[in-house]
Design an enzyme around this catalytic site. Structure first.
Site, PDB file in Angstrom:
ATOM      1  NE  ARG A  18      12.842 -19.204  -5.811  1.00 44.93           N
ATOM      2  CZ  ARG A  18      13.603 -20.451  -5.999  1.00 44.93           C
ATOM      3  NH1 ARG A  18      13.199 -21.071  -6.916  1.00 44.93           N
ATOM      4  NH2 ARG A  18      14.445 -20.824  -5.317  1.00 44.93           N
ATOM      5  NE  ARG A  61      15.738 -39.740   8.620  1.00 42.03           N
ATOM      6  CZ  ARG A  61      16.157 -40.795   9.257  1.00 42.03           C
ATOM      7  NH1 ARG A  61      17.511 -41.381   8.937  1.00 42.03           N
ATOM      8  NH2 ARG A  61      15.356 -41.853   9.753  1.00 42.03           N
ATOM      9  CE  LYS A  91      15.452 -20.255 -11.555  1.00 43.26           C
ATOM     10  NZ  LYS A  91      14.852 -21.593 -12.053  1.00 43.26           N
ATOM     11  CG  HIS A  97       2.158 -23.103 -17.397  1.00 38.03           C
ATOM     12  ND1 HIS A  97       2.220 -22.016 -15.979  1.00 38.03           N
ATOM     13  CD2 HIS A  97       3.162 -23.584 -17.457  1.00 38.03           C
ATOM     14  CE1 HIS A  97       3.493 -22.275 -15.680  1.00 38.03           C
ATOM     15  NE2 HIS A  97       4.043 -23.214 -16.416  1.00 38.03           N
ATOM     16  CE  LYS A 123      10.440 -22.937  -7.648  1.00 39.11           C
ATOM     17  NZ  LYS A 123       9.421 -22.730  -8.352  1.00 39.11           N
ATOM     18  CD  GLU A 171      11.992 -20.569 -19.500  1.00 41.75           C
ATOM     19  OE1 GLU A 171      12.050 -19.649 -18.899  1.00 41.75           O
ATOM     20  OE2 GLU A 171      11.265 -21.672 -19.539  1.00 41.75           O
ATOM     21  CD  GLU A 206       7.786 -20.452  -6.202  1.00 42.24           C
ATOM     22  OE1 GLU A 206       8.053 -21.708  -5.886  1.00 42.24           O
ATOM     23  OE2 GLU A 206       7.587 -20.321  -7.161  1.00 42.24           O
ATOM     24  CG  HIS A 242       6.394 -19.320 -17.492  1.00 39.34           C
ATOM     25  ND1 HIS A 242       7.117 -18.533 -18.028  1.00 39.34           N
ATOM     26  CD2 HIS A 242       6.892 -20.651 -17.507  1.00 39.34           C
ATOM     27  CE1 HIS A 242       8.600 -19.209 -18.358  1.00 39.34           C
ATOM     28  NE2 HIS A 242       8.375 -20.404 -17.919  1.00 39.34           N
ATOM     29  CG  HIS A 246       8.572 -24.859 -20.496  1.00 38.03           C
ATOM     30  ND1 HIS A 246       7.301 -24.505 -20.168  1.00 38.03           N
ATOM     31  CD2 HIS A 246       9.558 -24.231 -20.096  1.00 38.03           C
ATOM     32  CE1 HIS A 246       7.518 -23.781 -19.334  1.00 38.03           C
ATOM     33  NE2 HIS A 246       8.911 -23.421 -19.404  1.00 38.03           N
ATOM     34  CG  ASN A 258       5.773 -17.743 -12.440  1.00 35.28           C
ATOM     35  OD1 ASN A 258       6.504 -18.623 -12.854  1.00 35.28           O
ATOM     36  ND2 ASN A 258       5.538 -17.763 -11.242  1.00 35.28           N
TER      37      ASN A 258
HETATM   38  P1  NAD Z   1      14.905 -32.990 -20.882  1.00 41.09           P
HETATM   39  O1  NAD Z   1      15.825 -33.394 -19.622  1.00 41.09           O
HETATM   40  O2  NAD Z   1      14.013 -34.128 -21.192  1.00 41.09           O
HETATM   41  O3  NAD Z   1      15.962 -33.007 -22.098  1.00 41.09           O
HETATM   42  C1  NAD Z   1      15.305 -32.970 -23.608  1.00 41.09           C
HETATM   43  C2  NAD Z   1      16.078 -34.308 -24.353  1.00 41.09           C
HETATM   44  O4  NAD Z   1      17.367 -33.884 -24.704  1.00 41.09           O
HETATM   45  C3  NAD Z   1      15.969 -35.445 -23.670  1.00 41.09           C
HETATM   46  O5  NAD Z   1      15.439 -36.400 -24.561  1.00 41.09           O
HETATM   47  C4  NAD Z   1      17.572 -35.604 -23.260  1.00 41.09           C
HETATM   48  O6  NAD Z   1      17.997 -37.000 -23.328  1.00 41.09           O
HETATM   49  C5  NAD Z   1      17.985 -34.890 -24.560  1.00 41.09           C
HETATM   50  N1  NAD Z   1      19.587 -34.205 -24.107  1.00 41.09           N
HETATM   51  C6  NAD Z   1      19.880 -33.798 -22.955  1.00 41.09           C
HETATM   52  N2  NAD Z   1      20.981 -33.021 -22.952  1.00 41.09           N
HETATM   53  C7  NAD Z   1      21.622 -33.521 -24.181  1.00 41.09           C
HETATM   54  C8  NAD Z   1      22.759 -33.165 -25.187  1.00 41.09           C
HETATM   55  N3  NAD Z   1      23.687 -32.310 -24.655  1.00 41.09           N
HETATM   56  N4  NAD Z   1      22.715 -33.566 -26.382  1.00 41.09           N
HETATM   57  C9  NAD Z   1      22.146 -34.501 -27.115  1.00 41.09           C
HETATM   58  N5  NAD Z   1      20.473 -34.996 -26.176  1.00 41.09           N
HETATM   59  C10 NAD Z   1      20.415 -34.145 -25.101  1.00 41.09           C
HETATM   60  O7  NAD Z   1      14.326 -31.676 -20.867  1.00 41.09           O
HETATM   61  P2  NAD Z   1      14.601 -30.205 -20.538  1.00 41.09           P
HETATM   62  O8  NAD Z   1      14.382 -29.271 -21.340  1.00 41.09           O
HETATM   63  O9  NAD Z   1      16.235 -30.220 -20.110  1.00 41.09           O
HETATM   64  O10 NAD Z   1      13.930 -30.178 -18.927  1.00 41.09           O
HETATM   65  C11 NAD Z   1      12.785 -29.967 -18.810  1.00 41.09           C
HETATM   66  C12 NAD Z   1      12.461 -30.434 -17.483  1.00 41.09           C
HETATM   67  O11 NAD Z   1      13.133 -29.238 -16.468  1.00 41.09           O
HETATM   68  C13 NAD Z   1      10.981 -30.376 -16.872  1.00 41.09           C
HETATM   69  O12 NAD Z   1      10.573 -31.493 -16.316  1.00 41.09           O
HETATM   70  C14 NAD Z   1      10.540 -29.200 -16.398  1.00 41.09           C
HETATM   71  O13 NAD Z   1       9.521 -29.442 -15.067  1.00 41.09           O
HETATM   72  C15 NAD Z   1      12.032 -29.033 -15.634  1.00 41.09           C
HETATM   73  N6  NAD Z   1      12.490 -27.675 -14.878  1.00 41.09           N
HETATM   74  C16 NAD Z   1      12.679 -27.603 -13.591  1.00 41.09           C
HETATM   75  C17 NAD Z   1      12.916 -26.399 -13.135  1.00 41.09           C
HETATM   76  C18 NAD Z   1      13.397 -26.290 -11.686  1.00 41.09           C
HETATM   77  O14 NAD Z   1      13.505 -25.141 -11.222  1.00 41.09           O
HETATM   78  N7  NAD Z   1      13.782 -27.351 -11.018  1.00 41.09           N
HETATM   79  C19 NAD Z   1      12.813 -25.210 -14.210  1.00 41.09           C
HETATM   80  C20 NAD Z   1      12.527 -25.442 -15.316  1.00 41.09           C
HETATM   81  C21 NAD Z   1      12.150 -26.539 -15.868  1.00 41.09           C
HETATM   82 ZN    ZN Z   2       9.859 -21.952 -17.937  1.00 45.03          ZN
END
Ligand code: NAD
Ligand code: ZN
Length: 362
Positions: free
Chosen positions: A243, A122, A228, A254, A144, A186, A238, A250, A267, A247
């Site tokens: 918020r 929990r 942010k 998307h 989130k 971003e 949200e 976006h 992305h 977007n």
């Molecule tokens: P990711 O976590 O897949 O990382 C990208 C790649 O980089 C991976 O292969 C990882 O192993 C590698 N990596 C990470 N740090 C590294 C480093 N310092 N050196 C070498 N390699 C490294 O992708 P991301 O772009 O970080 O995150 C994308 C995700 O974030 C999506 O799932 C998206 O939905 C989510 N997201 C969430 C929010 C939120 O508000 N929670 C906002 C935006 C995006």
């Molecule tokens: Zn984004």
């Protein structure tokens, strides 16, 4: 140089600490904020040897009982299968209500690790050590957390705020070039939607940003987190619609992601193209002068981001846009600039203008 961004939420506040060479201080940072009897570190296979293991060793050396869990790198790990595995591995490692989850990795690890923290027993205390630029400036702020369903991204999750976020700019040195640049999209977005001075800072520091200079990065990340956080503080769950400014770009993004097939465009790359489409749309609606788009185009190009729409069937892109959840009653809604540093939600946009905004980008 060190910076601290304080995120003030209605129930409690926490710090985001940003700087160089601070990963070694991780156990201290955690222990100052929560009593840690058992640290569950969650990472991915790529980040594990780079930062997961060093942080785990430091925690163990600081006297914490430490468990290091890892999932395969990549978006597919944000699944119920991996959540199930992590719940059970946590239990096997002796996790209880007093265990603390520490997510070390990109947005995938942050969202998944946060989801484990929100759900196990929990809810457990939670820290983030984001290691991609995208995670540092975007996904680690806002609370989130969650996983994907096979046909719907981020469909299952929660709002679960961390006790603290530790951002070491040095970890970006190992980040692949494309991932780094994608995160910058971003960053540019925050300037366009909220802060013209920050946008000008980015324009004036392209060279330092491109060579991942520590001081430039510390400022860029701290300012992005602050911007942010300001939005999140005004709309924690949200519910007020505030918020929505986040977007910007976006809706187009998307639609490109959906038609390109995930993976082809990162992305952030789709955000870069999407922001320019949105800006051209604002021009077509006579809301901004061409200069606002030109400055974004110039900056995004200088930062090495793509700026022209992918070569995909425009009608498929339009169909994807109609399916997007930001479309209400078949009418297109967009977050559009009114000037550099400010955006507004604009409803009832004719689809043919949105289409022209894409076509004009070729
Ligand atoms: P990711 O976590 O897949 O990382 C990208 C790649 O980089 C991976 O292969 C990882 O192993 C590698 N990596 C990470 N740090 C590294 C480093 N310092 N050196 C070498 N390699 C490294 O992708 P991301 O772009 O970080 O995150 C994308 C995700 O974030 C999506 O799932 C998206 O939905 C989510 N997201 C969430 C929010 C939120 O508000 N929670 C906002 C935006 C995006
Ligand atoms: Zn984004």
């Amino acid at each position: 140089e060190h910076k601290i961004v304080r995120v003030e939420l209605s129930e409690r506040s926490y710090d985001i600490e940003i700087g160089a060479e601070i990963i070694s201080k991780a156990p201290e940072f955690f222990a100052a904020r929560t009593k840690i009897s058992h640290a569950i570190l969650i990472t991915d296979d790529q980040v594990r040897p780079l930062y997961g293991e060093p942080i785990a060793r430091a925690c163990a050396a600081a006297g914490m009982r430490t468990t290091l869990l890892s999932v395969p790198a990549g978006e597919t790990s944000k699944s119920i299968t991996m959540a199930d595995r992590l719940w059970n591995e946590s239990l096997d490692a002796g996790a209880d209500r007093k265990s603390v989850v520490i997510a070390v990795g990109g947005g995938v690890v942050g969202d998944l690790g946060g989801f484990i923290a929100a759900s196990f027993a929990r809810g457990l205390a939670f820290f983030q050590v984001p290691t991609t630029l995208l995670a540092q400036v975007d996904s680690s702020v806002g609370g989130k957390v969650g996983i994907n369903l096979p046909s719907a991204k981020n469909m299952v999750g929660a709002f679960w705020q961390p006790q603290g976020v530790l951002i070491d700019v040095d970890v970006l040195q190992t980040l692949p070039e494309r991932e780094y640049r994608a995160g910058l999209a971003e960053v540019v977005k925050y300037g366009v939607i909220l802060d013209p001075e920050f946008f000008a800072f980015l324009e004036n520091n392209v060279e330092a940003i491109n060579r991942r200079d520590q001081n430039a990065l510390t400022h860029v990340i701290a300012r992005s987190c602050q911007l942010k956080a300001d939005v999140v503080q005004a709309d924690e769950r949200e519910t007020t619609g505030l918020r929505a400014v986040l977007n910007y770009g976006h809706t187009f993004c998307h639609a490109f992601e959906a038609t390109c097939g995930y993976g082809e465009l990162l992305h952030g790359e789709a955000v870069s193209i999407g922001m320019l489409c949105a800006s051209r749309l604002a021009e077509l609606l006579e809301r901004i002068p061409a200069e606002v788009t030109e400055r974004q185009l110039k900056l995004l190009t200088a930062l090495g981001l793509p700026t022209t729409p992918p070569k995909v069937d425009i009608d498929q892109v339009m169909a994807a846009m109609q399916r997007d959840k930001k479309v209400e009653h078949g009418r297109l809604q967009f977050v559009l600039p009114t000037t550099l540093g400010h955006v507004e939600l604009v409803g009832d946009v004719p689809a043919n203008l949105a289409k022209r905004a894409i076509n004009d980008g070729d």
